[in-house]
Design a protein around this motif. Structure first.
Motif, PDB file in Angstrom:
ATOM      1  N   VAL A 108      11.252 -31.328 -36.129  1.00  0.00           N
ATOM      2  CA  VAL A 108      10.858 -32.696 -36.464  1.00  0.00           C
ATOM      3  C   VAL A 108      10.163 -32.710 -37.817  1.00  0.00           C
ATOM      4  N   LEU A 109      10.718 -33.452 -38.762  1.00  0.00           N
ATOM      5  CA  LEU A 109      10.149 -33.560 -40.097  1.00  0.00           C
ATOM      6  C   LEU A 109       9.604 -34.970 -40.304  1.00  0.00           C
ATOM      7  N   SER A 110       8.754 -35.124 -41.298  1.00  0.00           N
ATOM      8  CA  SER A 110       8.087 -36.411 -41.506  1.00  0.00           C
ATOM      9  C   SER A 110       9.030 -37.504 -41.997  1.00  0.00           C
ATOM     10  N   ASP A 111      10.242 -37.142 -42.428  1.00  0.00           N
ATOM     11  CA  ASP A 111      11.193 -38.163 -42.846  1.00  0.00           C
ATOM     12  C   ASP A 111      12.176 -38.521 -41.736  1.00  0.00           C
ATOM     13  N   ASN A 112      11.916 -38.069 -40.529  1.00  0.00           N
ATOM     14  CA  ASN A 112      12.789 -38.383 -39.401  1.00  0.00           C
ATOM     15  C   ASN A 112      12.739 -39.879 -39.099  1.00  0.00           C
ATOM     16  N   PHE A 169       1.633 -39.619 -32.029  1.00  0.00           N
ATOM     17  CA  PHE A 169       1.148 -39.221 -33.343  1.00  0.00           C
ATOM     18  C   PHE A 169      -0.227 -38.569 -33.240  1.00  0.00           C
ATOM     19  N   ASN A 170      -0.454 -37.598 -34.100  1.00  0.00           N
ATOM     20  CA  ASN A 170      -1.748 -36.926 -34.123  1.00  0.00           C
ATOM     21  C   ASN A 170      -2.813 -37.779 -34.796  1.00  0.00           C
ATOM     22  N   LYS A 171      -2.398 -38.508 -35.830  1.00  0.00           N
ATOM     23  CA  LYS A 171      -3.353 -39.293 -36.627  1.00  0.00           C
ATOM     24  C   LYS A 171      -2.721 -40.622 -37.001  1.00  0.00           C
ATOM     25  N   LEU A 572       6.843 -40.078 -43.512  1.00  0.00           N
ATOM     26  CA  LEU A 572       6.785 -39.949 -44.973  1.00  0.00           C
ATOM     27  C   LEU A 572       6.814 -41.309 -45.654  1.00  0.00           C
ATOM     28  N   ALA A 573       7.665 -42.220 -45.168  1.00  0.00           N
ATOM     29  CA  ALA A 573       7.758 -43.549 -45.778  1.00  0.00           C
ATOM     30  C   ALA A 573       6.430 -44.290 -45.706  1.00  0.00           C
ATOM     31  N   GLN A 574       5.681 -44.093 -44.619  1.00  0.00           N
ATOM     32  CA  GLN A 574       4.394 -44.761 -44.485  1.00  0.00           C
ATOM     33  C   GLN A 574       3.339 -44.141 -45.393  1.00  0.00           C
ATOM     34  N   VAL A 575       3.390 -42.831 -45.560  1.00  0.00           N
ATOM     35  CA  VAL A 575       2.480 -42.162 -46.502  1.00  0.00           C
ATOM     36  C   VAL A 575       2.739 -42.667 -47.918  1.00  0.00           C
ATOM     37  N   ASP A 576       4.014 -42.728 -48.275  1.00  0.00           N
ATOM     38  CA  ASP A 576       4.380 -43.141 -49.637  1.00  0.00           C
ATOM     39  C   ASP A 576       3.978 -44.578 -49.936  1.00  0.00           C
ATOM     40  N   ASN A 577       3.971 -45.429 -48.921  1.00  0.00           N
ATOM     41  CA  ASN A 577       3.697 -46.859 -49.128  1.00  0.00           C
ATOM     42  C   ASN A 577       2.262 -47.264 -48.806  1.00  0.00           C
ATOM     43  N   SER A 578       1.386 -46.295 -48.573  1.00  0.00           N
ATOM     44  CA  SER A 578       0.055 -46.613 -48.076  1.00  0.00           C
ATOM     45  C   SER A 578      -1.007 -46.713 -49.164  1.00  0.00           C
ATOM     46  N   ASN A 579      -0.619 -46.512 -50.417  1.00  0.00           N
ATOM     47  CA  ASN A 579      -1.598 -46.532 -51.508  1.00  0.00           C
ATOM     48  C   ASN A 579      -2.738 -45.543 -51.267  1.00  0.00           C
ATOM     49  N   GLY A 580      -2.379 -44.387 -50.720  1.00  0.00           N
ATOM     50  CA  GLY A 580      -3.356 -43.328 -50.532  1.00  0.00           C
ATOM     51  C   GLY A 580      -4.159 -43.391 -49.254  1.00  0.00           C
TER      52      GLY A 580
END
Length: 585
Positions: A108-112, A169-171, A572-580
């Protein structure tokens, strides 16, 4: 949701858009929109509040902007069950919806896509709950007791979505109706804090919700109790509490509330859970309401991919995803006393097809639990037949299997009524579409959670096993020659399921019995992985499964499950769009 005709025919996001004075746009943009005009608090009455609640309830379909988010991030979590020992992906081959294949081999990868859709679906849903809670709290035309009840419904629904996040999810960020989502980082609350916030919402809801709602699908106090019991079972571990016994005790207490209400009971026949005419019957504690084209076409897209391929196109050539594993089929074997092999089966025979064609092993001729042939198709067995009319007699064969040589024969049955049932709509997507509700919590789950909570408290094993026996007795009663549609054939199969003796139990063997019963009763209902996870046996069980099942599905060779991957990373998409705000570090 089928709340009433007026509300039911509204679009999923249209209600919330109208209520908040937003410009008409896509559901996917709802979270980012700013109000263009608002209703004053003293203008909000019960009708407007129920409209908002309807928009929130509709999220249980997970069908916001297409089909992918429904079948890749479904409310019934069948895709998550691919991580367990119960199911194989199915479909055409391993490359079809390959992100699902990644789950079944432990990669399972974060871009799944699955984890992204689950994240999106849950937070879209939480957002609607928060909007409804905040608006109803400020409403000026609703009596205080009615307001409290409405908020209790929305807190129950929100708690269910946060519980889903906690299991997956862990976090993640915990966002309630007082917070600005664009300012909340992932991990703003610890997992222990989130678990307690979920529990408190459900306790509060139980205290204010009515025992009965006038409209099906709306939550009463026993829905809150059932969800809380399930939350307690998952969080009665050292990760969440320093005193698991108090959590087990609460789980037992809230199961008792449901049991002692007198409102619920097991259906007479196990197959009744697959009949639309039994919707909202005694076994249904918490259910997602679905409908047909002439009722507004709120179809169950969550099972869009999973319908059997069906020879003769009787369901519309389904995609045949989410098939039972050989390991699961074998679990339905029973001994000469009609009891499961709790200590392990010692023979080599497997549960297989019944048309006389031998494959890897001799055909199994021993006893089986009838829930085997009520849970999935098996070659040589009836599928929802009506023996009174030969034109409606179906015998499951290889042509019902999309890729028999790769994925085997065990297509899931539970979500699909007989194809001739008037509530089934043939020739449309989703295949096998019908008005059949999806029961998130069945009464049998309440009984088995009660039994488990008692066993984990090391108390009164006789009574605890009695609850297990209620579930087993219903399975035994399901071997009924007069029942239609017909899925069992006692002329070909030795069905034998019996109750356990009420004496001779200790905590360890009682624990084995209730855990085994959960696997049989809820097979192919999306619960197995979460059970393995909370019992602390996921890695051991799935590793043994890979080793065994690889003789049937060779792609399991080299597969592995690591404890570090039990919980998903932030997509990954949520990390990229979260403004940090979000990070997997």
């Amino acid at each position: 949701m089928k709340l009433n005709n007026k509300i039911f025919n509204k679009t999923l996001c249209g209600v919330a858009v109208a209520m908040m004075g937003l410009s008409a746009t896509s559901c996917g943009d709802m979270l980012d929109l700013k109000p263009q005009g608002v209703l004053f608090a003293d203008q909000i009455g019960e009708e407007q509040a129920v409209d908002l609640m309807t928009a929130a309830y509709a999220t249980l379909m997970n069908h916001y902007f297409g089909n992918n988010e429904s079948f890749a991030g479904p409310i019934n979590n069948w895709v998550i069950d691919l991580r367990s020992d119960d199911a194989v992906k199915g479909g055409a081959d391993v490359t079809m919806e390959a992100y699902m294949h990644q789950l079944e081999i432990g990669n399972v990868l974060s871009d799944n896509a699955i984890i992204n859709f689950k994240w999106l679906n849950n937070y879209f849903s939480i957002s609607r709950c928060n909007t409804a809670i905040q608006t109803i709290q400020d409403a000026g035309q609703i009596a205080d007791d009615v307001k409290a009840s409405y908020i209790g419904e929305m807190k129950t629904l929100r708690a269910y979505y946060y519980f889903d996040m906690l299991r997956l999810f862990n976090k993640f960020p915990y966002i309630d109706e007082t917070m600005n989502a664009s300012e909340i980082p992932a991990g703003n609350k610890s997992r222990q804090e989130v678990a307690e916030l979920i529990r408190q919402d459900l306790r509060d809801a139980y205290n204010v919700l009515p025992e009965t709602q006038a409209l099906p699908g709306r939550f009463n106090k026993y829905v809150a109790a059932g969800i809380l019991a399930r939350v307690d079972l998952f969080t009665a571990t050292s990760e969440f509490t320093s005193n698991p016994q108090t959590v087990w005790a609460e789980a037992e207490q809230y199961c008792d509330y449901v049991i002692n209400s007198g409102k619920y009971g097991l259906f007479a026949h196990f197959q009744d859970i697959s009949l639309p005419e039994m919707n909202n019957g005694s076994e249904s504690v918490m259910a997602v309401q679905f409908s047909s084209a002439n009722q507004g076409a709120m179809y169950n897209f969550n099972n869009c991919l999973n319908c059997t391929y069906s020879e003769g196109n009787i369901y519309g050539n389904g995609d045949d995803f989410y098939l039972g594993s050989q390991d699961l089929a074998n679990a339905f074997r029973t001994n000469e006393n009609g009891l499961p092999y709790l200590d392990g089966y010692t023979g080599n025979d497997i549960v297989g097809r019944l048309d006389g064609v031998e494959e890897l092993y001799p055909i199994y001729t021993g006893n089986v639990d009838p829930r085997l042939d009520l849970t999935f198709g098996r070659i040589g067995m009836y599928w929802r037949s009506n023996l009174a009319n030969s034109g409606q007699t179906y015998v499951y064969n290889e042509n019902w299997c999309r890729n028999y040589s790769l994925y085997g024969q065990f297509s899931g049955k539970k979500p699909y009524p007989a194809p001739y049932n008037p509530d089934v709509e043939i020739g449309i997507v989703p295949w096998g579409a019908s008005t059949l509700n999806y029961m998130i919590i069945r009464y049998s789950d309440i009984l088995l959670m009660k039994a488990e909570a008692m066993i984990e408290q090391n108390k009164d094993f006789t009574t605890a096993i009695g609850y297990v026996n209620q579930v087993r007795q219903r399975a035994a009663n399901s071997v009924d020659a007069s029942y239609t549609p017909v899925d069992l054939n006692p002329a070909l199969v030795s069905y034998n399921v019996a109750q356990y003796p009420l004496t001779g139990w200790n905590q360890e063997n009682a624990r084995q019995a209730v855990r085994y019963e959960r696997r049989l009763e809820f097979a192919m209902e999306g619960l197995r992985w979460f059970d393995l996870l909370r019992w602390g046996i996921a890695q051991e069980t799935v590793t043994n499964y890979y080793n065994y099942e690889s003789q049937f599905q060779t792609y399991y060779n080299g597969a592995s499950l690591s404890a570090s991957t039990y919980y998903f990373p932030i997509p990954l998409a949520q990390v990229d769009n979260s403004n940090g705000l979000y990070s997997n570090n």
